[in-house]
Design an enzyme around this catalytic site. Structure first.
Site, mmCIF file in Angstrom:
data_model
loop_
_atom_site.group_PDB
_atom_site.id
_atom_site.type_symbol
_atom_site.label_atom_id
_atom_site.label_comp_id
_atom_site.label_asym_id
_atom_site.label_seq_id
_atom_site.Cartn_x
_atom_site.Cartn_y
_atom_site.Cartn_z
ATOM 1 C CG PHE A 174 -1.897 1.188 1.168
ATOM 2 C CD1 PHE A 174 -3.046 1.116 0.402
ATOM 3 C CD2 PHE A 174 -1.623 2.376 1.827
ATOM 4 C CE1 PHE A 174 -3.923 2.195 0.311
ATOM 5 C CE2 PHE A 174 -2.490 3.464 1.751
ATOM 6 C CZ PHE A 174 -3.646 3.360 0.987
ATOM 7 C CE LYS A 190 -1.158 5.533 7.755
ATOM 8 N NZ LYS A 190 -0.788 4.864 6.509
ATOM 9 C CG ASP A 230 5.433 3.417 1.960
ATOM 10 O OD1 ASP A 230 5.435 4.013 3.059
ATOM 11 O OD2 ASP A 230 4.438 3.386 1.204
HETATM 12 C C1 LIG Z 1 -1.021 5.203 5.094
HETATM 13 C C2 LIG Z 1 0.038 4.779 4.149
HETATM 14 C C3 LIG Z 1 0.300 5.519 2.981
HETATM 15 C C4 LIG Z 1 -0.547 6.691 2.557
HETATM 16 O O1 LIG Z 1 -0.436 7.758 3.421
HETATM 17 P P1 LIG Z 1 -1.474 9.000 3.291
HETATM 18 O O2 LIG Z 1 -0.945 9.986 4.278
HETATM 19 O O3 LIG Z 1 -2.819 8.467 3.625
HETATM 20 O O4 LIG Z 1 -1.411 9.474 1.897
HETATM 21 C C5 LIG Z 1 1.357 5.124 2.187
HETATM 22 N N1 LIG Z 1 2.106 4.053 2.515
HETATM 23 C C6 LIG Z 1 1.884 3.320 3.619
HETATM 24 C C7 LIG Z 1 2.774 2.164 3.933
HETATM 25 C C8 LIG Z 1 0.831 3.646 4.471
HETATM 26 O O5 LIG Z 1 0.591 2.904 5.558
#
Ligand SMILES: *Cc1c(COP(=O)(O)O)cnc(C)c1O
Length: 398
Positions: A137, A251, A222
């Site tokens: 994700f 986050k 990420d």
């Molecule tokens: C939540 C998340 C995102 C997206 O972050 P947003 O601030 O909602 O755009 C991207 N990568 C990972 C691994 C996430 O958990």
């Protein structure tokens, strides 16, 4: 109608139905949140991995208040001190020797990483392709959605940004198959969060780094969910003994003030040039001041150690449920990023936990996900574990 219901109704009638909240959160302090009628809950969602230092940590509140009275925004026509200090701090914590770029969210940080990889690739063999992982994700913009190898969230948004290929997580052979002569980078979560709290194996991360070196590819981690101490390291890749070429944060970076960051190694530090990428609010001084307070708090309160310790205790408690119930299959994750894989609907477990007074999340693959703040105290954990046991007993007990 109750105050909670009034707010929920107003919300449902006037915001687009992308979410389906069943609870109003009106205030938070540490691990506790309260609804609009002052019912309290243990927040083991941490606002989806945002409040690593807990809700309204006094250090963060003070930093935000102090900065808010001084300067809330100046734009990137001008430098500001909190952003300069934060960039220095993040680069130093990473040990990558590069530079940082600031933005406002995870998707935007990943978008920056993708653009940086492409810009580097354009000058290094005319390459642009990025390999990502199934069940990964990376965000909801059209490009980060293309990076998110999951049909269910891509549906209805074609055509997505081209140039992405998907490999199987923890399967180095499938990465080799996904790579072609246009590939420039591989983007990976060290622990897939939304995808099911699935950690990469150490062998896989080592092999991935070696493969990227061999093929002259950039490795992008990420760290939007795993970063800032969540797994017991500042950044989860540090727990694997490898170094990415760049990684993204969002986050938990500023404990609830929207902020994203891309941090690179030396090779990529000056690939973006003036005007080649930008974000109006990027490096906002209030957000940067909050992030500096988060970092200082993690250091002062020894929260990396605590994530490991308290995470170990929660993991033990969840493992005990695996021994006890046939429906509880497996505990996965690291530090205070833990998932309980179940045979059943995790939403039912989350609902039952909520009725006991504990907020948790689901993840794909029938997983109940727990992301409590790293500041969690042992006595609160004990309370919460009682709630988990009571909830599971009610659902699955004799
Ligand atoms: C939540 C998340 C995102 C997206 O972050 P947003 O601030 O909602 O755009 C991207 N990568 C990972 C691994 C996430 O958990």
């Amino acid at each position: 109608m109750s105050k909670n219901e009034d707010i929920l109704e107003l919300y449902r009638e006037n915001t687009m139905p992308t979410y389906s909240p069943s609870l109003v959160i009106a205030s938070g302090k540490g691990v506790i949140v309260r609804d609009a009628e002052n019912h309290s809950y243990y927040d083991f969602t941490s606002g989806i991995g945002v409040h690593n230092v807990g809700h309204c940590h006094p250090n963060v509140v003070d930093a935000i208040q102090a900065q808010a009275t001084k300067l809330t925004h100046a734009s990137n026509l001008f430098a500001n001190e909190p952003a300069a200090v934060l960039a220095t701090k993040l680069v130093s914590l990473s040990g990558l020797g590069g530079k940082a770029f600031f933005c406002n969210s995870g998707a935007e940080a990943n978008e920056a990483a993708i653009k940086l990889a492409r810009k580097w690739g354009a000058a290094n063999g005319g390459r642009y392709g990025i390999v990502t992982f199934r069940q990964g994700f990376h965000g909801r913009t059209v490009t980060t959605l293309a990076a998110t190898g999951r049909a269910w969230c891509q549906e209805g948004y074609d055509p997505l940004t081209p140039g992405f290929a998907y490999a199987d997580f923890n399967d180095i052979e499938s990465v080799k198959t996904a790579i072609d002569d246009k590939t420039v980078a591989v983007m990976v979560e060290c622990i897939q969060g939304e995808g099911g709290v699935t950690p990469a194996t150490p062998e896989f991360m080592t092999a991935l780094r070696a493969l990227c070196d061999e093929k002259n590819l950039l490795l992008i981690c990420d760290e939007v969910q795993t970063g800032m101490g969540r797994t017991g390291d500042w950044f989860a890749w540090q727990g694997y003994g490898i170094k990415p070429d760049m990684f993204t944060l969002a986050k938990s970076l500023a404990d609830g003030i929207p902020m994203g960051a891309l941090v690179s190694n030396e090779k990529l530090a000056d690939v973006f040039t003036p005007g080649s990428h930008a974000s109006t609010f990027g490096g906002n001084p209030v957000a940067a001041a909050a992030a500096l307070a988060v970092i200082a708090t993690i250091e002062d309160e020894n929260l990396l150690e605590r994530a490991k310790e308290i995470g170990g205790l929660l993991k033990e408690a969840l493992e005990a449920t695996v021994d006890k119930y046939d429906q509880a299959l497996e505990v996965r994750g690291k530090g205070l990023m833990l998932g309980l894989a179940i045979d059943g609907d995790p939403a039912e477990v989350v609902e039952s936990l909520k009725s006991m007074g504990l907020l948790a999340l689901t993840a794909k693959g029938n997983v109940v996900r727990f992301l409590p703040p790293l500041t969690l105290k042992e006595e609160d954990l004990e309370d919460a574990v009682d709630m988990i046991n009571d909830a599971l007993d009610e659902l699955w007990g004799e």
